[in-house]
Scaffold this active site. Sequence first.
Site, mmCIF file in Angstrom:
data_model
loop_
_atom_site.group_PDB
_atom_site.id
_atom_site.type_symbol
_atom_site.label_atom_id
_atom_site.label_comp_id
_atom_site.label_asym_id
_atom_site.label_seq_id
_atom_site.Cartn_x
_atom_site.Cartn_y
_atom_site.Cartn_z
ATOM 1 N N TYR A 28 0.847 -1.200 0.000
ATOM 2 C CA TYR A 28 0.000 0.000 0.000
ATOM 3 C C TYR A 28 0.878 1.243 0.000
ATOM 4 C CZ TYR A 28 -3.322 3.558 1.440
ATOM 5 O OH TYR A 28 -4.091 4.691 1.478
ATOM 6 N N GLU A 86 -3.480 7.451 -4.406
ATOM 7 C CA GLU A 86 -3.402 6.174 -3.687
ATOM 8 C C GLU A 86 -3.134 5.026 -4.647
ATOM 9 O OE1 GLU A 86 -6.955 4.026 -2.221
ATOM 10 O OE2 GLU A 86 -6.136 4.423 -0.229
#
Length: 389
Positions: free
Chosen positions: A109, A197
Amino acid sequence: MNIHEYQAKQLFRSYGIPAPDGKPAASPQEAERAARELGGEGWVVKAQVHAGGRGKAGGVKLTKAVEEVAGLSRALLGKRLVTQQTDSVGLPVHKLLVEKTYPIKRELYLSLLVDRGSERMVFIASAAGGMDIETVAHEAPEKIISILIHPAAGLQANQCRQIAYALGLKGQQIKALTGIMQGMYNLFLDKDASQIEINPLIETEDGDLLALDAKINFDDNAVAAHPDILALRDAEQEDAKENKAQQYGLNYITLDGTIGCMVNGAGLAMATMDLVKLKGGKPANFLDVGGGTNVEKVCEAFKLILSDRNVKAVLVNIFGGIVQCDIIASGILAAIKQVHVAVPVVVRLEGTNAEQGRALLNNTGLNLYAADDLTHAAEQVVALAEAAA
Ligand code: ADP
Ligand code: MG
């Protein structure tokens, strides 16, 4: 403003962030053709909506048979996708992204956003990326690291290494991650993003890093300065009422209560919503009609509020500082007649010519209540909404 994953990945590529080979498609035939042109041994068909959580909601379909791509696409196109991040109505799927699949060793992530508390940009990373990142954030927050960027110094190479080590990357991968982080940082600044993101950022079996998903949000107050970004807008993914409000210079946000609110001034609008809640009601919206309001704006505001079927009563709260209350009152009357408002409307007017304004609103034969103070008005509108529900 949000954009689609396929658009975000195009931006990624132009900033040196590697993303899978893929093509957008708007029909099952186009999707199958795209898969054949891409080649490879497996494909993924991804619904393009302005929301995450697509994988868990059935919006990401993998196959190893190219002849299945059209069928998988047909099942998604023209439908609405409901995910954990949408409301219960979901978002329309008009476009797909067809990509090659990649052998995933690990899902990481990585995101970049603004930390308001420290007034700095912050990179957030975790070795436990993928579709369960929200659970990780909840149950094992120690698995998530964050690094603040000093606004004058900018992103430093040692900060990239720090994140690379935390993600368990080695050798060439550290250089690759540094390139990805630098690309995200440059893109963020150049285009006035508010969030970038990558979840997951994958490590392939060969050790390469690849942005398998891409999400970019832009600062609404800056997007007018970026025509290339504005051109990526997909209004069908946005709240139709909020778009309409924007056209008329109204600040409107949909909420899920039953009491429509029309207020002049954002601060007063917030205070009005607080009071409605305090008196046991739930606002159906936030609406600031602005300072110099007129009949046309009030009409449009009523139309917006009433297009929400949950609205059982409306509270109008106007402070007449620059504008006079009697003028506002005649504007409200005109608007109620013009828009055929059927639900009860409670009006609180205060300020210049408030008495004259209230006098105009009394004895009109309409479902209209002129309140003498704000607390009263809030109590009254909550009672009327409850009676109607
Ligand atoms: P969302 O975050 O909306 O659920 P993602 O793009 O992250 O959508 O996709 C969900 C999951 O599907 C990923 O975590 C990954 O496991 C898998 N996936 C997505 N794209 C690919 C791809 N090109 N190759 C292999 N797996 C993929
Ligand atoms: Mg994702």
